[in-house]
Every structure is written in structure tokens, then in C-alpha cells.
Design a protein around this motif. Structure first.
Motif, PDB file in Angstrom:
ATOM      1  N   ASP A  15      -0.641   2.632   4.136  1.00  0.00           N
ATOM      2  CA  ASP A  15      -1.922   2.959   4.775  1.00  0.00           C
ATOM      3  C   ASP A  15      -1.831   4.185   5.683  1.00  0.00           C
ATOM      4  N   ASP A  16      -0.781   4.983   5.529  1.00  0.00           N
ATOM      5  CA  ASP A  16      -0.603   6.180   6.349  1.00  0.00           C
ATOM      6  C   ASP A  16      -1.059   7.416   5.555  1.00  0.00           C
ATOM      7  N   ILE A  17      -2.227   7.964   5.944  1.00  0.00           N
ATOM      8  CA  ILE A  17      -2.772   9.066   5.135  1.00  0.00           C
ATOM      9  C   ILE A  17      -1.974  10.366   5.289  1.00  0.00           C
ATOM     10  N   LEU A  18      -1.298  10.525   6.413  1.00  0.00           N
ATOM     11  CA  LEU A  18      -0.477  11.737   6.566  1.00  0.00           C
ATOM     12  C   LEU A  18       0.736  11.691   5.650  1.00  0.00           C
ATOM     13  N   LEU A  19       1.313  10.493   5.522  1.00  0.00           N
ATOM     14  CA  LEU A  19       2.458  10.348   4.617  1.00  0.00           C
ATOM     15  C   LEU A  19       2.011  10.563   3.169  1.00  0.00           C
ATOM     16  N   LYS A  56      -0.427  12.485   2.126  1.00  0.00           N
ATOM     17  CA  LYS A  56      -0.666  13.915   1.910  1.00  0.00           C
ATOM     18  C   LYS A  56       0.660  14.676   1.771  1.00  0.00           C
ATOM     19  N   LEU A  57       1.579  14.371   2.678  1.00  0.00           N
ATOM     20  CA  LEU A  57       2.866  15.062   2.673  1.00  0.00           C
ATOM     21  C   LEU A  57       3.612  14.821   1.356  1.00  0.00           C
ATOM     22  N   MET A 112       1.979  16.395  -1.830  1.00  0.00           N
ATOM     23  CA  MET A 112       2.255  17.830  -1.975  1.00  0.00           C
ATOM     24  C   MET A 112       3.709  18.081  -2.361  1.00  0.00           C
ATOM     25  N   TYR A 113       4.614  17.387  -1.695  1.00  0.00           N
ATOM     26  CA  TYR A 113       6.042  17.632  -1.926  1.00  0.00           C
ATOM     27  C   TYR A 113       6.467  17.175  -3.323  1.00  0.00           C
ATOM     28  N   PRO A 146      11.494   6.661   9.770  1.00  0.00           N
ATOM     29  CA  PRO A 146      11.085   7.870   9.046  1.00  0.00           C
ATOM     30  C   PRO A 146      12.220   8.381   8.158  1.00  0.00           C
ATOM     31  N   PHE A 147      11.830   8.918   6.999  1.00  0.00           N
ATOM     32  CA  PHE A 147      12.834   9.451   6.086  1.00  0.00           C
ATOM     33  C   PHE A 147      12.508  10.911   5.786  1.00  0.00           C
ATOM     34  N   HIS A 148      13.494  11.619   5.334  1.00  0.00           N
ATOM     35  CA  HIS A 148      13.275  13.005   4.937  1.00  0.00           C
ATOM     36  C   HIS A 148      12.772  12.989   3.489  1.00  0.00           C
ATOM     37  N   PRO A 149      11.711  13.727   3.174  1.00  0.00           N
ATOM     38  CA  PRO A 149      11.205  13.716   1.794  1.00  0.00           C
ATOM     39  C   PRO A 149      12.260  14.052   0.750  1.00  0.00           C
ATOM     40  N   LYS A 150      13.240  14.866   1.129  1.00  0.00           N
ATOM     41  CA  LYS A 150      14.288  15.213   0.156  1.00  0.00           C
ATOM     42  C   LYS A 150      15.133  13.993  -0.187  1.00  0.00           C
TER      43      LYS A 150
END
Lengths: 115, 235
Positions: B17-21, B23-24, B27-28, B111-115
Motif C-alpha cells: 500500500d506504499d505508492i512511493l515504493l 512508483k520507484l 520505473m526502476y 528498506p531495501f536497495h532496488p538493486k
């Protein structure tokens, strides 16, 4: 272009255009998080503040400072004695203002280059 | 004349339910050939998954409504072949163990790094069993191998066409569910079923024959009057 260091992780992941797009989307949400977390702390609603800090932290670590992340950790851990200290909210305000200014400045610079 | 082939986009579903996550990651991951679709709560997964099968599900534990562990259990019961990666803000070892016991294929702490997420996704996709390479289904006395597009019954191999194999696999991933022609058409062809188009019914008839089923009184691929079809794996 001299870019602010808190945004370096995001720039590394998304590139300049992607970061611009993401931060344009994120900016109002970050302001909302700031407002909602502060209000919950004022109302001593520790659970609500912790839940919001939890959610915000999932992406904030990519564009905020270590200090803000430590403050979010205190909120998540519900360290009530720390959270009730008058300086806590003041420091939270300063950190949010710092990242908001950084984002604003980045977006102004990049909009001039990539309108 | 040269032709340009668009790279295959893997379909990843993020339930969070986190819209910023959203979006991120949208895109990634898109930059790395993964198409992210987002659901804000677990309750939305039932409808979504009846229309299309994702290659991977990223499932947050803390969700509005029923939590991620509930939905992990549901997914592994109904769609055991879809890999699920749990995401959680908590570092609790107990929660992690419960998730892995319920069949999660991986677990990532926020939190995790997208990579790091991308590396783990690639690892899951490369895993032979999770990539559906060695999955077989038992349908009565038939053993269905989707990777080789054949059935095996009484030590005899029965070749399937790609369309028959895709349709049968779609049913096998949803045993005992009524699947409408619309839902089948959406999943296999990406469009709505045209009432005059009989290709699904004809493929079903051919599959019944190949499964050794009775055309008038089928045991495996049953017609549900005015609704669609249902597969029973062990009648």
C-alpha cells in the motif's frame, strides 16, 4: 551540475530524468508524510506515527539524510521519552525541510535542463 | 529487411500500500524489462490472478485487511507455481521463518536497495523449478508436461499443440475454478472472447480427446453451463 549528496543513491538508480520524474511524483507525498507524522506525534498517537514512519522509510533512505532515518527509527521503535522531548519535533522539522529544499532545488535545476 | 524485437517483459505484481515504493520500483524495474503491476491490498489478488498469471509476486506482510502471510498461504495453496517474494519492514526472525515455511521463495527486509531486489528477482527467475521448466501436473492418469507440450498416459506420449498446452496449463494453475471464455481469452490472447469465435471450445474438445476424456460426460474438463469450464485434476 553540482547535485546534493542525499539524492545520489536515487540518481544512481534512476538516472537524472528518472529521478526528476520520481521526485515530481513523490514531492507532495513527502510533504504529506511530514504533516501526518508530525500531527500524530503532537496527538501522541505513537502507533499511527510508527506506521507512517515505517512506510515512509521504505523509499526515504534513497533521498533523505542519515539523521532523518535515525529520527524515523525512533518513531518506529516508539521511544516515547525521546519522542516527547521538545527538540525531537524541531529536529524532525529541520530534517524534512532540508530534504524538501534539496528536492526543490534539484527539480528547479533539472527542469531548466529537461523542461 | 531487418526487424526489431521488443525485449520480453516479465510481469511482476507488487502487493503493497506504499505508492512511493510502487512508483520507484515501477520505473526502476521497467528499465530492466520487468513490467510492474501494483495492487494496494491482498483482496485484489483474486480478481487479478483470474485474468492473468504473473511471473512473480512481491508481497508485503503489513497490508490493510488480511495480512501478507494470509495471502501467501492462499497463493501457495491455489497457485503453487507462481514464485512469491515477501517484503517486510520487520526484521523478526520468527516472521521470516513463518513466511519461508508457508512457501515464500525469498524474503527481503525493508528498506531495501532496488538493486538488491533486482538481483533476487533475477535469481528466482533463473531457478529451474520456479521458471516452470520442470513442472508437471497429474490429471487423472495423465502426466502433463507443459515445457515439452505433451501428455503421458500408460507409457505413451501424446503431443499437444502450443495452444492446447497453454490452455491446459492455464487450467492446471487454477484447478477446480470455473474459468469463463472471457478470462481464458484474456489470459491466452490478451483480448475479450468473441461470441462467434469457437476456437476455445474446439481446443477444449481436442484436449478432452487427448486426455482420454468422454466428450459427452467429461471427468476432467467439465463444461459449467452458461459460465465456462472447470478442470478437475483427480475426479
Amino acid at each position: 551540475m553540482n547535485l546534493s549528496s542525499p539524492l545520489d543513491s536515487l540518481l544512481d538508480i534512476l538516472g537524472t530524468e528518472g529521478t526528476q520524474c520520481f521526485l515530481t511524483f513523490a514531492q507532495p507525498n513527502i510533504q504529506q508524510y511530514h504533516h501526518d507524522i508530525t500531527e500524530s506525534l503532537k496527538q501522541k498517537n505513537w502507533d499511527a506515527a510508527a506506521a507512517m514512519a515505517h512506510r515512509f522509510k521504505a523509499t526515504a533512505h534513497l533521498y533523505s539524510t542519515a539523521t532523518l532515518q535515525n529520527l524515523l527509527d525512533d518513531i518506529i521503535a516508539k521511544q516515547i521519552d525521546i519522542l516527547q522531548h521538545p527538540e525531537f519535533c524541531q529536529q524532525l522539522l529541520l530534517e524534512f525541510q532540508y530534504i524538501e529544499t534539496n528536492i526543490d532545488s534539484f527539480l528547479k535545476k533539472t527542469t531548466l535542463i529537461n523542461p | 529487411m531487418s526487424s526489431i524485437h521488443a525485449p520480453h517483459l516479465y510481469r511482476v505484481v507488487l502487493i503493497d500500500d506504499d505508492i512511493l515504493l510502487h512508483k520507484l520500483l515501477e520505473m526502476y524495474l521497467f528499465e530492466h524489462h520487468y513490467q510492474l503491476q501494483s495492487l494496494s491490498c491482498g483482496e485484489e489478488i483474486r480478481d487479478f490472478i483470474s485474468q492473468q498469471t504473473p511471473d512473480l509476486i512481491l508481497l508485503d506482510i503489513m497490508l490493510p485487511g488480511k495480512d501478507g502471510l494470509h495471502w501467501l498461504n492462499w497463493l501457495k495453496h491455489n497457485y503453487p507455481n507462481i514464485p512469491v517474494m515477501l517484503l517486510s519492514a520487520k526484521k523478526s526472525a520468527e516472521e521470516r521463518l513463518i513466511g519461508l515455511e508457508f512457501g515464500a521463495d525469498d524474503y527481503l527486509t525493508k528498506p531495501f536497495h532496488p538493486k538488491e531486489l533486482l538481483i533476487r528477482i533475477r535469481k528466482i527467475m533463473r531457478h529451474p523449478t520456479l521458471a516452470n521448466k520442470h513442472v508437471t501436473y497429474q490429471i487423472g492418469s495423465n502426466l502433463f508436461n507443459p515445457a515439452h507440450e505433451h501428455l503421458e498416459r500408460n507409457n505413451q506420449l501424446i503431443k499437444l499443440t502450443t495452444q492446447e498446452s497453454s490452455l491446459l496449463q492455464f487450467f492446471c494453475q487454477r484447478p477446480d475454478e470455473i474459468l469463463t471464455r472471457d478470462c481464458i481469452s484474456q489470459a491466452l490472447n490478451g483480448n475479450e472472447h468473441q461470441p462467434l469465435n469457437r476456437s476455445i471450445d474446439m481446443t477444449i474438445n481436442r484436449l478432452r480427446k487427448k486426455l482420454g476424456d468422454h466428450a459427452s460426460n467429461p471427468r476432467y474438463l467439465c463444461t459449467v453451463w452458461r459460465k465456462g469450464y472447470r478442470l478437475t485434476l483427480a475426479p
